[in-house]
Design an enzyme around this catalytic site. Sequence first.
Site, short mmCIF file in Angstrom:
data_model
loop_
_atom_site.label_atom_id
_atom_site.label_comp_id
_atom_site.label_asym_id
_atom_site.label_seq_id
_atom_site.Cartn_x
_atom_site.Cartn_y
_atom_site.Cartn_z
N VAL A 54 0.86 -1.18 0.00
CA VAL A 54 0.00 0.00 0.00
C VAL A 54 0.89 1.23 0.00
O VAL A 54 1.78 1.36 0.84
CB VAL A 54 -0.93 0.02 1.24
CG1 VAL A 54 -1.70 1.33 1.31
CG2 VAL A 54 -1.90 -1.15 1.22
N ALA A 76 4.52 4.14 2.76
CA ALA A 76 4.04 2.88 2.18
C ALA A 76 4.21 1.77 3.22
O ALA A 76 4.86 1.98 4.25
CB ALA A 76 4.84 2.53 0.93
N LYS A 77 3.64 0.64 2.97
CA LYS A 77 3.88 -0.55 3.79
C LYS A 77 3.53 -1.76 2.97
O LYS A 77 2.67 -1.69 2.08
CB LYS A 77 3.01 -0.52 5.05
CG LYS A 77 3.56 -1.40 6.17
CD LYS A 77 4.66 -0.70 6.94
CE LYS A 77 5.23 -1.56 8.03
NZ LYS A 77 6.14 -0.77 8.90
N GLY A 78 4.21 -2.86 3.27
CA GLY A 78 3.90 -4.11 2.60
C GLY A 78 3.72 -5.20 3.63
O GLY A 78 4.19 -5.07 4.78
N ASP A 114 10.65 -5.15 8.57
CA ASP A 114 9.69 -4.90 9.66
C ASP A 114 9.53 -6.24 10.39
O ASP A 114 10.42 -7.09 10.31
CB ASP A 114 8.36 -4.36 9.08
CG ASP A 114 7.43 -3.84 10.17
OD1 ASP A 114 7.70 -2.77 10.73
OD2 ASP A 114 6.43 -4.52 10.49
#
Length: 428
Positions: free
Chosen positions: A72, A117-119, A158
Amino acid sequence: MTTDVLAPAAAEAAEGTGPLADAQAQLSAAVAALGYETGLHRLLARPRREMTVSIPLRRDDGSVEVLTGHRVQHNFSRGPAKGGLRYSPAVDLDEVRALAMWMTWKCALLDVPYGGAKGGITIDPRNYSRGELERVTRRYTSEILPIIGPERDIPAPDIGTDEQTMAWMMDTYSVSVGYTVPGVVTGKPVSVGGSLGRSSATSQGVVHIALAALAHRGIAPAGATAAVQGFGKVGAGAAQFLAEAGVEVVAVSDQYGAVHRTGGLDVTALQRHVAATGSVVGFGGADPFPAERLLGLDVHLLVPAAVEGVLHAGNAAEVTAEVVVEGANGPTTGAADEILAANGVLVVPDILANAGGVIVSYFEWVQSNQAYWWSAAEVDARLEARMLAAWEKVLAVAAERGLSLREAATVTAVQRVADAHLTRGLYP
Ligand code: NAD
């Protein structure tokens, strides 16, 4: 908050609970404080781009499994998107959306030229071999390849991912484009263009802020006590740096249990135990301790450094620490925030407290893109200067506007993102 400004999924979440509801509520409060109109709120509330992919995996036994992954990209107004990649069974799209939004605010607050963003992949990495994790990582990278890159979106480690994961991502991307692109990820090993000081940057930054927050409350490190929840990349390093600063770390926990020692744990010995066994449980230099009691321990400093939502309406009143420094993203729910504020607990928000990682990720990206490497001393000094400047800024905004530190941090960040958006204008 009026739900009409939100995407349907976000509106649903805003009515319920969970990280996305908390993130949206924080944004709504900042928008109200800044007096922004609905259109701007709508723009800030919705992710700019989302991608969900299927990841077929051939397991070591020959069977095929299909996993789900997301990326995202919440905002790019201030620069390329930036954010971690999480491997956890709890990953879902709403969690990734919340984490992406927080990354936008974090980058803006620390004034690094990125959006957020992040995944995430819904997977419990403990149940997969190294070879399987490599195949998952490479296939996921290949699926999201059209939307990542050093000028588009730069992943980092992360929960459940590490330097090796980033090396596989970088290699997959590089092989695909035909040349080596170290700037496509950060948090990679130093041997392939990682930065000195990156692996400890988040926890080092947490401790810079923790010491500043304790000092703000008139508490010196010598004689101060702390409890740390989570003993992974962030929690273990934070415990180590706190101990080195003279703080007694009396308890730590992980997902398997907790340990306690009056007078302070030997954090170095505990790290050796965790490296050998995979958990803090069974550490000979401490007593076993009920993990659920850690957050209510009688300590000066509490560092939640595990997952979201651990401080909630049901347990926030038990917190007796003077200061909570959020090593994790989103560990405190909105309801808990109110209880902690009413009880006089100083909560230093995630987007400030754990920003050391993204600051040194930015340094790593600059070094990778320029192929020019900095010394560890340069990295450490610049990290500390940026963290403390942001701390002073948030304190000043909080005092000036009569806000909590979380509100002040979010208002500062949201204003910077909105300013960038308004200056660039709406196209077409
Ligand atoms: P990690 O996977 O290295 O470690 C997570 C730790 O939390 C492990 O010790 C695990 O056992 C423990 N844990 C999980 N659930 C728990 C629970 N319910 N109670 C107690 N312990 C529990 O992950 P990490 O990189 O250290 O990330 C931790 C938090 O910090 C996450 O919220 C992450 O988003 C945030 N964060 C990480 C970075 C980074 O650079 N790694 C940067 C900023 C923020």
